[in-house]
Design an enzyme around this catalytic site. Sequence first.
Site, PDB file in Angstrom:
ATOM      1  N   HIS A  80       3.338  -3.721   6.492  1.00 49.89           N
ATOM      2  CA  HIS A  80       2.246  -2.923   6.079  1.00 49.89           C
ATOM      3  C   HIS A  80       2.496  -1.687   7.142  1.00 49.89           C
ATOM      4  O   HIS A  80       3.222  -2.010   8.192  1.00 49.89           O
ATOM      5  CB  HIS A  80       0.947  -3.458   6.094  1.00 49.89           C
ATOM      6  CG  HIS A  80       0.657  -4.351   4.859  1.00 49.89           C
ATOM      7  ND1 HIS A  80      -0.630  -3.942   4.089  1.00 49.89           N
ATOM      8  CD2 HIS A  80       1.198  -5.280   4.420  1.00 49.89           C
ATOM      9  CE1 HIS A  80      -0.512  -4.738   3.022  1.00 49.89           C
ATOM     10  NE2 HIS A  80       0.520  -5.636   3.123  1.00 49.89           N
TER      11      HIS A  80
ATOM     12  N   HIS B 274       0.942  -1.060  -0.025  1.00 49.45           N
ATOM     13  CA  HIS B 274      -0.008   0.054  -0.028  1.00 49.45           C
ATOM     14  C   HIS B 274       1.059   1.287   0.113  1.00 49.45           C
ATOM     15  O   HIS B 274       1.701   1.251   0.841  1.00 49.45           O
ATOM     16  CB  HIS B 274      -0.917  -0.037   1.078  1.00 49.45           C
ATOM     17  CG  HIS B 274      -1.870  -0.966   1.283  1.00 49.45           C
ATOM     18  ND1 HIS B 274      -2.380  -1.656   2.330  1.00 49.45           N
ATOM     19  CD2 HIS B 274      -2.462  -1.590   0.081  1.00 49.45           C
ATOM     20  CE1 HIS B 274      -3.229  -2.792   1.921  1.00 49.45           C
ATOM     21  NE2 HIS B 274      -3.438  -2.618   0.524  1.00 49.45           N
TER      22      HIS B 274
ATOM     23  N   GLU C 151       2.365  -5.242  10.613  1.00 46.08           N
ATOM     24  CA  GLU C 151       1.756  -4.171  10.383  1.00 46.08           C
ATOM     25  C   GLU C 151       2.954  -3.133  11.547  1.00 46.08           C
ATOM     26  O   GLU C 151       2.959  -3.631  12.615  1.00 46.08           O
ATOM     27  CB  GLU C 151       0.252  -3.972  11.123  1.00 46.08           C
ATOM     28  CG  GLU C 151      -0.732  -4.917  10.386  1.00 46.08           C
ATOM     29  CD  GLU C 151      -1.126  -3.921   9.102  1.00 46.08           C
ATOM     30  OE1 GLU C 151      -0.797  -2.779   9.231  1.00 46.08           O
ATOM     31  OE2 GLU C 151      -1.844  -4.471   8.305  1.00 46.08           O
TER      32      GLU C 151
ATOM     33  N   GLU D 140       1.501   3.300   3.093  1.00 44.34           N
ATOM     34  CA  GLU D 140       2.145   2.826   4.098  1.00 44.34           C
ATOM     35  C   GLU D 140       3.583   2.503   3.865  1.00 44.34           C
ATOM     36  O   GLU D 140       4.386   1.602   3.447  1.00 44.34           O
ATOM     37  CB  GLU D 140       1.537   1.409   4.608  1.00 44.34           C
ATOM     38  CG  GLU D 140       0.133   1.433   4.721  1.00 44.34           C
ATOM     39  CD  GLU D 140      -0.596   0.280   4.541  1.00 44.34           C
ATOM     40  OE1 GLU D 140      -0.145  -0.967   4.707  1.00 44.34           O
ATOM     41  OE2 GLU D 140      -2.060   0.373   4.490  1.00 44.34           O
TER      42      GLU D 140
END
EC number: 3.4.17.10
Length: 476
Positions: free
Chosen positions: A248, A114, A342, A117
């Site tokens: 991410h 993404h 993440e 990100e």
Amino acid sequence: MAGRGGRALLALCGALAACGWLLGAEAQEPGAPAAGMRRRRRLQQEDGISFEYHRYPELREALVSVWLQCTAISRIYTVGRSFEGRELLVIELSDNPGVHEPGEPEFKYIGNMHGNEAVGRELLIFLAQYLRNEYQKGNETIVNLIHSTRIHIMPSLNPDGFEKAASQPGELKDWFVGRSNAQGIDLNRNFPDLDRIVYVNEKEGGPNNHLLKNMKKIVDQNTKLAPETKAVIHWIMDIPFVLSANLHGGDLVANYPYDETRSGSAHEYSSSPDDAIFQSLARAYSSFNPAMSNPNRPPCRKNDDDSSFVDGTTNGGAWYSVPGGMQDFNYLSSNCFEITVELSCEKFPPEETLKTYWEDNKNSLISYLEQIHRGVKGFVRDLQGNPIANATISVEGIDHDVTSAKDGDYWRLLIPGNYKLTASAPGYLAITKKVAVPYSPAVGVDFELESFSERKEEEKEELMEWWKMMSETLNF
């Protein structure tokens, strides 16, 4: 001395010529500033690591700099181009770059899927710089990793999205601008939905791995797949990856398969056959990140539901269901086990925080990389010592098989325990072996398979011997 210096200069010139397309990238970059202009470097390098955001030309420069300082253990290559034509660059670190060495496992890190990100993109640039530095210093852990592993690092799978996000004014970037690729496609919802296939196969019987085998042409013809998605699918299918992580941003957790729920509900623990090793792999990352593993850490946002988080890890489906994700695609289309990490509550945090993110994640990145040397590894060969490619290695009690690579080499990640492994291949008699697996290192277990034709010939010879013996005994 003059001759040696001349040879060194020629070697350097050759290296520069070989990567001329990289060094001249800024002139080709869409929307790049005028030739010769460089953005102001706001932060100083520390020990060769540049703690700043790297736009596309600067990303290239950073990777080329790593390569030029350690050409014997690195190379730069591209797996394809983004929709806007930017190259999907990979830096490889290995004692024999560019070559799959039989018995040596292949690892990959992917960042910036993404585009907005951004922390993962920068951490992977820092990681490449760190591995170079520590290798040159003789750091035993890093030297051993590079000599025993082929490491592939792709800082940005979505360079178009990053450029869009980075062009937003101010320090705080929009939560969504730049997330998708230039076509507006969310790359982490764009992979073939193999979860739905394997869930049907669980009920009705069918393969539990390599669900896209021999289907590259179909992938290429699928107009719904983004060019970035197609490039990574080919990458996954062309290299026998064993372990991977997809970086991410937007939370702090290590997420493991399955990402898509079986029932179709929004939140449901969806275990894969390898749930135990995936939990262990996720903890290998989270446990070295102090913020991620802190049980008292408040949610990133007031209304976030972190109830599925345990020790900084979560099952993907238990958190929220993701169809068409890259993580599950790796597991169900190849031998590669992948988790999604993440890294930050903010997707595009201020540049001055990057050093702290590096310090929080450096040990986790190395710890996770080391997990590739767990479980069982070995070769599958015939009785003449020839490698058997695409042999199936199954583990009793785990309904997910892996296959051997072209050199007959295989790797099977497992938690400690006692197992029965079976190697089989069309035209050969299967063999089962018992093995006790420690935490690490991986246990070597080789298989020699006898072909049916060899067995028939052997049985024929045994029958002839028996007939000869009976003839002599009965005076025929």
